[in-house]
Structure formats: structure tokens, C-alpha cells
Design an enzyme around this catalytic site. Structure first.
Site, PDB file in Angstrom:
ATOM      1  CG  ASP A  71      -1.661   1.275   1.428  1.00  0.00           C
ATOM      2  OD1 ASP A  71      -1.447   2.207   0.621  1.00  0.00           O
ATOM      3  OD2 ASP A  71      -2.460   1.371   2.375  1.00  0.00           O
TER       4      ASP A  71
ATOM      5  CE  LYS B 168      -4.002   9.062   0.700  1.00  0.00           C
ATOM      6  NZ  LYS B 168      -4.786   9.774   1.682  1.00  0.00           N
TER       7      LYS B 168
END
Ligand code: 7TS
Length: 404
Positions: free
Chosen positions: A197, A223
Site C-alpha cells: 500500500d 496524495k
């Protein structure tokens, strides 16, 4: 550096007459003008659907969409572009693995190893498989320095029936960057499939999926200074080829008949329906921005991390939840304040233009393991400044005094 900050229009605005101090970059990062322009240009000049409209607009849209895929592949050093699946974000990428790969390959009693520092999106899909299939989940704990307990991790990976290691590259609470390589190597030697992740890691470190040797890697565009609603699942081709299609619909098929269908080639097999074309184009522009400025981004983040740690340690009413080392750490800081609930602090500071997140940050198991209900989190990016850090600690001290 100032020049780079100026490329982010949102950062020059005021909130309640106060300059915006944006310290919530782990939730979502701001977007440079180049990304805003790429999205605007796409809708202004090229908007059309992809892989179906054989006209000049449709072909241009398809070209831009596929160029974005190439950029992602190059950015993380994937062997080939078809190993890049566009999704809506990290959450969807992990769910795709859990459902398309997990449902087919995991059976009752098989073990999935994760860590206590996982975001809910790398916890819940496995808990769902536990309910649906009966898999077992093992959780790597933290050691005293807030890093993952590597010894314990090795022991867990050495058990029988471990089929998957699904692990975060960087905690969205602790800011710790996981020492991935030994874990991934151990897993590979044992034939365990691996998923990283990289939702947080992607904005802070160069990632080379071939060097890491992971099978799957997930991240979100937003992000990484890109748009929301676009993300990536990298998957090794050999695994993708064995996976059944996930969602059914247009684009993922080759032929459909009244009683049967055949699936499209990779990667389209995993991209049912009209994709987020403008999002992919915006992500491509974000990747260009990061590749061009990576050294400055990295250097600034390191300086800000050191400065923040130095300042936070001068205040004895704040307890940092995370390691003290400035190396192998993202500028993500969670902490508690004596006598002040994190939500109260976030509310008051928000009114003063300082944007933070309070709560468990979608990492409730981690908070529970540390006997905490909530923390306040300041997550910085390279465009933040030491002046903003000074202002933040000054205002936070006022909040603390108010509650005593
Ligand atoms: N994994 C990690 C480590 C994350 O930090 C996040 C989002 C996700 C997965 C999910 O990403 P999404 O883009 O699919 O939502 N983290 C946060 C956060 O810390 N505050 O808001 C979202």
C-alpha cells in the site's frame, strides 16, 4: 522553493483573514497549476470517450489516457504499461486485489499477513474475506520505536499457509517508512504474494517495483499532487493474466453474446466502463511535476521534518506518537496534547486557518493498540515552510493554555 510553492494557487488564500496553513497533506495534497491546466485543457479541447470513438477527438483522448499510463509505468519502473490498471484510488485498488485475486486464490485456513499500522483500506477487505472465505489474518505489531517488529514479521511469514503479505509502505499516522525490502524478500523466497500500500509512500520516496519485487502496489493520484478519483493498481503481468475479470461491463470485454462473453486484453480487462480520463491526464501531469522536482521535494521534506521534530520536542505538553528519527520518515506527525481533545484543537486551529486532521485517521486498530482514541495530525509537504511550523506551534500553545 518559493517558486515551486507559488505554483500551488490554493496556498495563497486566506481563511478568516489568516493565511492558509495547509497541514493535511496525508489526507490529500494540493495541486500545482500544471495539473489544473492539464485537466482544464482536456475538458476544453479533447473531451471524448476512450478506446471506442474512432474520430480525431476520441483518438486524442485515447492517446492522452494511454500516455498517462506510460508515465505511471515509467514512474514506478513497471516492466510494461499493461501492468498499470487505473482505479479510483488506493481503496479500490486493494479491493480489486482482494476480490479478483483473493476470491480465486484464497481458501479457508489460508493466512494473510498485514501490519498493525495499516489504513482501514488495507484491513477491511481482508476482514471481509475472513467473513466470506474463512481466511486467517496475522498482524505484525510495532516494536518500542514505533517501527514494525521485523523479527515478529519474519516469524509470522514462516508459518504454514501464508499466501499474502499486504503491507503499507508508510504509515499515515506514525510517518514511519517501512523497511520493505527484507519483508518482501522473505515473502518472495517463500512463494508468498505481496501487496504494497503505497498511498503515503508514493509522495515521499522513489519507488521501483522491479527492485522491490512486489506483486501488487496500490496508490492514489490525489496524495501525489494529482486529482481525486484516480488511482493505480500495479500488478505483475503473470498475476494479472491469471486473475478473473472483476467488474463486468463495457470496455472489459472482447465479445458479448446472449449467453457468454470473452474478456479484453490487459489492462482493459480490469477497467470496466468509462474511466476517469481527465483524472488520468491530471495524474500524468502530477507525475511530470514530481519527476522534475523530486530532489527539491525530498530535500525540503527532510529539512521540514528535522525542524518540526526539533520544535515538538521543546514542548512538554505534547506527546509525539511516532519515532524521533528524522531519517526514513515522512513529515507526518501525530500527537496528543495534555488536557486537550484532538478534535477541539483541530476546530480552534482550523478557525485560524491551520488545517489539520484529528481522530483515528482511518487507522483505528493502530490507535487501539497504543491505547489511544484519537490523535491530532500535522502532515506536511515540501511547499510548507518553517514559518508555518512556528505559527502552528505558537497557536497550539495558546490552545493548550486555554484548556488548563
Ligand atoms: N492507505 C493509506 C496508508 C492511506 O493513508 C490512505 C488514505 C489510504 C490507503 C486510502 O487512500 P484513498 O485515496 O483510497 O482514500 N489516507 C488518508 C488519511 O490519512 N487521511 O485521509 C485519507
Amino acid at each position: 522553493m518559493n517558486n515551486l510553492r507559488q505554483q500551488f494557487p490554493i496556498l495563497s488564500q486566506k481563511i478568516n483573514g489568516q493565511p492558509l496553513v495547509y497541514f493535511d497533506n496525508a489526507a490529500t495534497a494540493q495541486k500545482p497549476q500544471a495539473v489544473l491546466d492539464a485537466i482544464n485543457d482536456f475538458y476544453t479541447k479533447y473531451n471524448s470517450n476512450v478506446h471506442r470513438s474512432f474520430n480525431p477527438l476520441g483518438e486524442k483522448a485515447t492517446q492522452l489516457y494511454e500516455e498517462a499510463r506510460q508515465k505511471v509505468a515509467q514512474f514506478i519502473n513497471a516492466k510494461s504499461a499493461p501492468e498499470i490498471i487505473f482505479t479510483s484510488g488506493t481503496t479500490e485498488s486493494i479491493n480489486l486485489v482482494a476480490q479478483a485475486w483473493g476470491q480465486r486464490n484464497l481458501k479457508k485456513g489460508d493466512r494473510v499477513v498485514i501490519s498493525i499500522a495499516e489504513h482501514h483500506s488495507n484491513f477491511v477487505p481482508w476482514l471481509q474475506l475472513k467473513e466470506e472465505v474463512g481466511i486467517e489474518i496475522d498482524v505484525i505489531p510495532l516494536s518500542n520505536d514505533y517501527k514494525l517488529d521485523i523479527k515478529k514479521a519474519r516469524t509470522l511469514l514462516q508459518q504454514n499457509n501464508v499466501k499474502l503479505l499486504a503491507i503499507t509502505g508508510c504509515s499515515n499516522v506514525l510517518g514511519e517508512i517501512t523497511n520493505l525490502q527484507p519483508l518482501l524478500d522473505e515473502a518472495r523466497e517463500r512463494g508468498i504474494v505481496t501487496l504494497v500500500d503505497a498511498a503515503q509512500l508514493i509522495a515521499h520516496e522513489k519507488i521501483d517495483v522491479q527492485k522491490l519485487g512486489c506483486d501488487f502496489l496500490a496508490f492514489s493520484g490525489h496524495k501525489l499532487f494529482g486529482p481525486t478519483g484516480i488511482g493505480v493498481l500495479y500488478a505483475r503481468k503473470e498475476l494479472l493474466e491469471q486473475m478473473p475479470a472483476w467488474q463486468g461491463g463495457g470496455e472489459m470485454i472482447q465479445e458479448v453474446h446472449q449467453d457468454s462473453f470473452t474478456v479484453n486484453e490487459l489492462p482493459h480487462r480490469f477497467e470496466a466502463g468509462t474511466p476517469n480520463i481527465a483524472g488520468a491526464v491530471g495524474l500524468g501531469a502530477a507525475i511530470d511535476f514530481v519527476m522534475e522536482n523530486f530532489d527539491i521535494i525530498k530535500k525540503r521534506e527532510q529539512e521540514l521534518t528535522e525542524y518540526f521534530l526539533e520544535k515538538i520536542n521543546q514542548l512538554d505538553f505534547i506527546k509525539l506518537v511516532g519515532g524521533q528519527e528524522s531519517k526514513n520518515r515522512a513529515p507526518v506527525f501525530s500527537f496528543t496534547i495534555d488536557g486537550v481533545h484532538p478534535h477541539d484543537a483541530a476546530d480552534i486551529l482550523g478557525e485560524r486557518g491551520i488545517i489539520l486532521r484529528a481522530g483515528h485517521h482511518c487507522a483505528q486498530p493502530l490507535h487501539e493498540s497504543l491505547s489511544l482514541e484519537a490523535t491530532l495530525r500535522a502532515s506536511l509537504s515540501f511547499y510548507n515552510t518553517t514559518e508555518e511550523i512556528d505559527k502552528f506551534f505558537k497557536e497550539l500553545t495558546l490552545v493548550y493554555k486555554k484548556f488548563q
